[in-house]
Write an enzyme that holds these catalytic residues in place. Sequence first.
Site, PDB file in Angstrom:
ATOM      1  N   ASP A  91       0.934  -1.125  -0.076  1.00 33.74           N
ATOM      2  CA  ASP A  91       0.112   0.041  -0.204  1.00 33.74           C
ATOM      3  C   ASP A  91       0.986   1.348   0.184  1.00 33.74           C
ATOM      4  O   ASP A  91       1.644   1.214   0.906  1.00 33.74           O
ATOM      5  CB  ASP A  91      -1.048  -0.114   1.370  1.00 33.74           C
ATOM      6  N   SER A 122      -2.284  15.636 -13.195  1.00 34.85           N
ATOM      7  CA  SER A 122      -3.497  15.242 -14.065  1.00 34.85           C
ATOM      8  C   SER A 122      -4.056  16.887 -14.307  1.00 34.85           C
ATOM      9  O   SER A 122      -3.476  17.684 -13.763  1.00 34.85           O
ATOM     10  CB  SER A 122      -4.640  15.036 -12.887  1.00 34.85           C
ATOM     11  N   TYR A 166      -9.884  15.439  -4.922  1.00 38.43           N
ATOM     12  CA  TYR A 166      -9.019  15.249  -5.954  1.00 38.43           C
ATOM     13  C   TYR A 166      -8.420  16.560  -6.364  1.00 38.43           C
ATOM     14  O   TYR A 166      -7.066  16.328  -6.520  1.00 38.43           O
ATOM     15  CB  TYR A 166      -9.812  14.429  -6.923  1.00 38.43           C
ATOM     16  N   LYS A 208      -4.232  16.962  -6.580  1.00 43.28           N
ATOM     17  CA  LYS A 208      -3.305  16.961  -7.588  1.00 43.28           C
ATOM     18  C   LYS A 208      -2.616  18.494  -7.497  1.00 43.28           C
ATOM     19  O   LYS A 208      -1.532  18.607  -8.159  1.00 43.28           O
ATOM     20  CB  LYS A 208      -4.448  16.774  -8.879  1.00 43.28           C
TER      21      LYS A 208
END
Length: 276
Positions: free
Chosen positions: A59, A142, A155, A159
């Site tokens: 992980d 992204s 999110y 990023k």
Amino acid sequence: MKLKEEVILITGGASGLGHALVERFVAEGAKVAVLDKCADRLQQLESDHGEDVVCIVGDVRSMEDQKLAASRCIAKFGRIDTLIPNAAIWDYNTALVDLPEDSIDKAFDEVFQINVKGYILAVKACLPALVASRGSVICTISNAGFYPNGGGPLYTATKHAVVGLVRELAFELAPYVRVNGVGVGGINTDLRGPCSLGMSEQSISNVPLAELLQDVLPIGRLPDAEEYTGAYVFFATRGDSAPATGALLNYDGGMGVRGLFSAVGGKDLLEKLNID
Ligand SMILES: NC(=O)c1ccc[n+]([C@@H]2O[C@H](COP(=O)([O-])OP(=O)(O)OC[C@H]3O[C@@H](n4cnc5c(N)ncnc54)[C@H](O)[C@@H]3O)[C@@H](O)[C@H]2O)c1
């Protein structure tokens, strides 16, 4: 083959973009180590690539697992030239107004721990090897690292945090390790959501990305995962990318050059220039 004998460690290489990167780097002559939580897919990757790939189940949120990945890579291939922190999850564009108040603590921790802490731990675990090899780090960012609406606040904030991380580490690790980022756009992969929002079984492959993006991307279509790999080869190729550190490449089909009234400004070029 641009990367003969170079050694690459990728997190999240069992699926999607990371998997396409493994295939591309092996084709370029590199040896590749992969840290991912998905044991079945890693087994397949090792059996597909034999001696060129070593896989570590773990992980990215665990320092112990990250150190195991670095040491297994060094034990197998002797060094680490390029680290690609890439494993992440997506929040399925969950807007602030829709985030359940009682889930925010857990969802924030889960998305930030995978998408940001996972990157920091990867660099920490590989740092001595990267300094020794005068290597480099290439972070998958992204379009959400630069523009709104590619995610919800969780999110998008992770990023943007990776953009900051690239800049900070490019400074801190200079002149020994170069640190760059690739801001990829939409890709049809198996990108999952946070358990804490009940989205761990959702896959972006069920979102009709190709259809949704074809009219809003200046390049006019959704690229395949393989088409995104060239930027990583460029940043990993020592000679070609020697001057690049702290560089952020928008590699997303042109999201930053969409017009006010249309995504594509040159639709009538063929007609105006009389070209078939
Ligand atoms: N798919 C898109 O549209 C898109 C768009 C922009 C950016 N990205 C970025 O591309 C990168 C790769 O995502 P993808 O789309 O290929 O998704 P993917 O789910 O197909 O691949 C991600 C891999 O990361 C692994 N992973 C997830 N959490 C992990 C953890 N805690 N520990 C270890 N491994 C873990 C998964 O098992 C999977 O193999 C991510 O950084 C993502 O943010 C994707």
